[in-house]
Design an enzyme around this catalytic site. Structure first.
Site, PDB file in Angstrom:
ATOM      1  N   SER A 127     -32.886  10.789 -33.297  1.00 54.36           N
ATOM      2  CA  SER A 127     -33.777  10.190 -34.299  1.00 54.36           C
ATOM      3  C   SER A 127     -34.444  11.294 -35.105  1.00 54.36           C
ATOM      4  CB  SER A 127     -34.865   9.372 -33.587  1.00 54.36           C
ATOM      5  OG  SER A 127     -35.899   9.028 -34.486  1.00 54.36           O
ATOM      6  N   TYR A 132     -41.205   9.102 -26.956  1.00 50.43           N
ATOM      7  CA  TYR A 132     -39.932   8.923 -27.670  1.00 50.43           C
ATOM      8  C   TYR A 132     -39.578  10.185 -28.448  1.00 50.43           C
ATOM      9  CZ  TYR A 132     -36.712   6.581 -31.010  1.00 50.43           C
ATOM     10  OH  TYR A 132     -35.640   6.207 -31.791  1.00 50.43           O
TER      11      TYR A 132
HETATM   12  N1  LIG Z   1     -33.765   1.492 -35.538  1.00 49.81           N
HETATM   13  C1  LIG Z   1     -34.256   2.666 -35.885  1.00 49.81           C
HETATM   14  O1  LIG Z   1     -35.098   2.768 -36.805  1.00 49.81           O
HETATM   15  C2  LIG Z   1     -33.794   3.916 -35.177  1.00 49.81           C
HETATM   16  C3  LIG Z   1     -34.073   5.148 -35.780  1.00 49.81           C
HETATM   17  C4  LIG Z   1     -33.669   6.307 -35.147  1.00 49.81           C
HETATM   18  C5  LIG Z   1     -32.986   6.240 -33.952  1.00 49.81           C
HETATM   19  N2  LIG Z   1     -32.728   5.028 -33.364  1.00 49.81           N
HETATM   20  C6  LIG Z   1     -32.030   5.022 -32.083  1.00 49.81           C
HETATM   21  O2  LIG Z   1     -30.870   4.239 -32.202  1.00 49.81           O
HETATM   22  C7  LIG Z   1     -30.492   3.741 -30.920  1.00 49.81           C
HETATM   23  C8  LIG Z   1     -30.193   2.250 -31.025  1.00 49.81           C
HETATM   24  O3  LIG Z   1     -31.402   1.561 -31.326  1.00 49.81           O
HETATM   25  P1  LIG Z   1     -31.468   0.260 -32.251  1.00 49.81           P
HETATM   26  O4  LIG Z   1     -32.375   0.574 -33.361  1.00 49.81           O
HETATM   27  O5  LIG Z   1     -30.119  -0.252 -32.531  1.00 49.81           O
HETATM   28  O6  LIG Z   1     -32.280  -0.735 -31.296  1.00 49.81           O
HETATM   29  P2  LIG Z   1     -31.818  -1.939 -30.367  1.00 49.81           P
HETATM   30  O7  LIG Z   1     -31.128  -2.975 -31.164  1.00 49.81           O
HETATM   31  O8  LIG Z   1     -33.027  -2.317 -29.604  1.00 49.81           O
HETATM   32  O9  LIG Z   1     -30.750  -1.267 -29.408  1.00 49.81           O
HETATM   33  C9  LIG Z   1     -31.091  -0.584 -28.256  1.00 49.81           C
HETATM   34  C10 LIG Z   1     -29.939  -0.726 -27.284  1.00 49.81           C
HETATM   35  O10 LIG Z   1     -30.196   0.059 -26.116  1.00 49.81           O
HETATM   36  C11 LIG Z   1     -29.903  -0.721 -24.969  1.00 49.81           C
HETATM   37  N3  LIG Z   1     -30.697  -0.261 -23.839  1.00 49.81           N
HETATM   38  C12 LIG Z   1     -32.024   0.012 -23.806  1.00 49.81           C
HETATM   39  N4  LIG Z   1     -32.388   0.378 -22.565  1.00 49.81           N
HETATM   40  C13 LIG Z   1     -31.276   0.339 -21.801  1.00 49.81           C
HETATM   41  C14 LIG Z   1     -31.002   0.611 -20.426  1.00 49.81           C
HETATM   42  N5  LIG Z   1     -31.961   0.972 -19.554  1.00 49.81           N
HETATM   43  N6  LIG Z   1     -29.734   0.477 -19.975  1.00 49.81           N
HETATM   44  C15 LIG Z   1     -28.743   0.085 -20.816  1.00 49.81           C
HETATM   45  N7  LIG Z   1     -28.938  -0.182 -22.130  1.00 49.81           N
HETATM   46  C16 LIG Z   1     -30.189  -0.057 -22.605  1.00 49.81           C
HETATM   47  C17 LIG Z   1     -30.234  -2.146 -25.408  1.00 49.81           C
HETATM   48  O11 LIG Z   1     -29.478  -3.061 -24.648  1.00 49.81           O
HETATM   49  P3  LIG Z   1     -30.108  -4.113 -23.629  1.00 49.81           P
HETATM   50  O12 LIG Z   1     -31.437  -4.546 -24.168  1.00 49.81           O
HETATM   51  O13 LIG Z   1     -29.068  -5.180 -23.605  1.00 49.81           O
HETATM   52  O14 LIG Z   1     -30.194  -3.360 -22.348  1.00 49.81           O
HETATM   53  C18 LIG Z   1     -29.745  -2.153 -26.838  1.00 49.81           C
HETATM   54  O15 LIG Z   1     -28.370  -2.459 -26.894  1.00 49.81           O
HETATM   55  C19 LIG Z   1     -31.654   4.073 -29.985  1.00 49.81           C
HETATM   56  O16 LIG Z   1     -31.342   5.214 -29.228  1.00 49.81           O
HETATM   57  C20 LIG Z   1     -32.793   4.385 -30.942  1.00 49.81           C
HETATM   58  O17 LIG Z   1     -33.728   5.271 -30.369  1.00 49.81           O
HETATM   59  C21 LIG Z   1     -33.113   3.868 -33.965  1.00 49.81           C
END
Ligand SMILES: NC(=O)c1ccc[n+]([C@@H]2O[C@H](COP(=O)([O-])OP(=O)(O)OC[C@H]3O[C@@H](n4cnc5c(N)ncnc54)[C@H](OP(=O)(O)O)[C@@H]3O)[C@@H](O)[C@H]2O)c1
Length: 295
Positions: A154, A167
């Protein structure tokens, strides 16, 4: 007469950038991970979708068709991490691509108030689990001297103050995990890279303020971010999961053959600097303040 060509038919007729590859994408029950899984299948890969939520994971795999399968796993459990790699190899015969994408939002507290148990959990999901998965996947990649590993970090790993300190610190460590793995595994033909997205419209933002699971995934981020994104991101468009997926497809493909240990930032110039119009408005206000004092 018009001819409608379906997803499967297109798959069968075109050569994709990832033809024949097998990928494991963590955190692919929603958001960025689901988009990466979709992008990989579209480019000819077979993909294992994983996360804790069974209904969501099965729905993603069903939508992607026979080239995708779902396995439920909580990556805080070391045995589950090992099993998810084993299952990938058992189902598809190999693993060429690992995307460490699973993540949880940070705690919106100051460094002094940060609960150490929350900090441990942030490190466990964003650093320890990706490290364990790299170890398990590398065992299969090393004998073939090829593989692509992508860690989704991120902009919070590069700049403080955009999210909770747990985070932010964990994502910074993830960026460095990439470098450590790249200088080691790179000698054996395995590439390890980071993608650092800026704000992306997914459920993670609603989850950060208490919404749960599928309901969080439905909260529309774009109007929320439109209010304040122009203050700190020069290109004021919020990222979409497909923007990150396109970068992941490229990094996993042969076109990125020599890109290793890199951090690809997908952030509309957020980390490049402040929007020029914001800086200019401040300079004008300063000029007016100086003039008002007769200076
Ligand atoms: N959205 C943003 O603005 C943004 C910006 C920068 C970076 N990111 C990064 O992008 C990645 C994806 O995030 P997203 O934005 O797409 O959010 P999201 O839709 O909430 O996705 C997060 C994913 O991580 C899984 N997860 C969380 N804890 C877990 C665990 N203990 N074991 C297995 N799976 C787990 C969740 O699956 P379950 O709930 O089914 O377990 C979900 O599929 C993350 O690493 C986040 O930090 C996001």
């Amino acid at each position: 007469m018009g001819c409608r060509v379906g997803f499967r038919e297109r798959q069968q007729t075109r050569r994709g950038a990832l033809d024949g590859r097998v990928a494991l994408v963590t955190g692919s029950t929603s958001g960025i991970g689901a988009a990466i899984a979709e992008g990989f299948v579209r480019e000819g890969a077979r993909v294992v979708v994983t996360g804790r939520r069974v209904a969501e994971g099965e729905a993603v795999a069903r939508r992607l068709g026979p080239d995708a399968r779902f396995v439920a796993a909580d990556l805080l459990d070391d045995v589950a991490s090992r099993d998810v790699v084993a299952r990938t190899v058992e189902w598809f015969g190999r693993i060429d691509i690992l995307v460490n994408n699973a993540g949880t939002p940070g705690q919106a507290v100051s460094v002094t108030d940060l609960d150490l148990a929350d900090f441990d959990r942030a490190l466990a999901v964003h650093v320890r689990a990706p490290l364990a998965l790299i170890q398990h996947a590398a065992r299969h990649m090393l004998p073939r001297r090829s593989g692509s590993i992508i860690n989704v970090a991120s902009v919070s790993g590069l700049r403080a103050g955009f999210s909770g300190p747990d985070y932010s610190i964990a994502k910074a460590a993830m960026v460095h995990l990439t470098r450590c793995a790249a200088v080691d595994l790179g000698q054996s033909g395995i590439r390890v890279n980071t993608i650092s997205p800026g704000p992306v419209a997914t459920g993670i933002h609603a989850k950060a303020v208490g919404a749960a699971g599928a309901a969080a995934d439905e909260v529309p981020d774009e109007p929320l971010f439109a209010q304040f994104l122009p203050q700190f991101q020069p290109d004021p468009h919020i990222g979409r999961p497909a923007d990150v997926a396109a970068t992941a497809v490229f990094l996993a493909s042969a076109g990125a053959r020599l890109i290793n240990g890199e951090n690809v930032v997908v952030d509309g110039a957020l980390t490049a600097g402040r929007p020029w119009s914001v800086a200019e408005a401040e300079r004008t206000a300063m000029e007016q303040a100086v003039q008002a004092t007769g200076g």
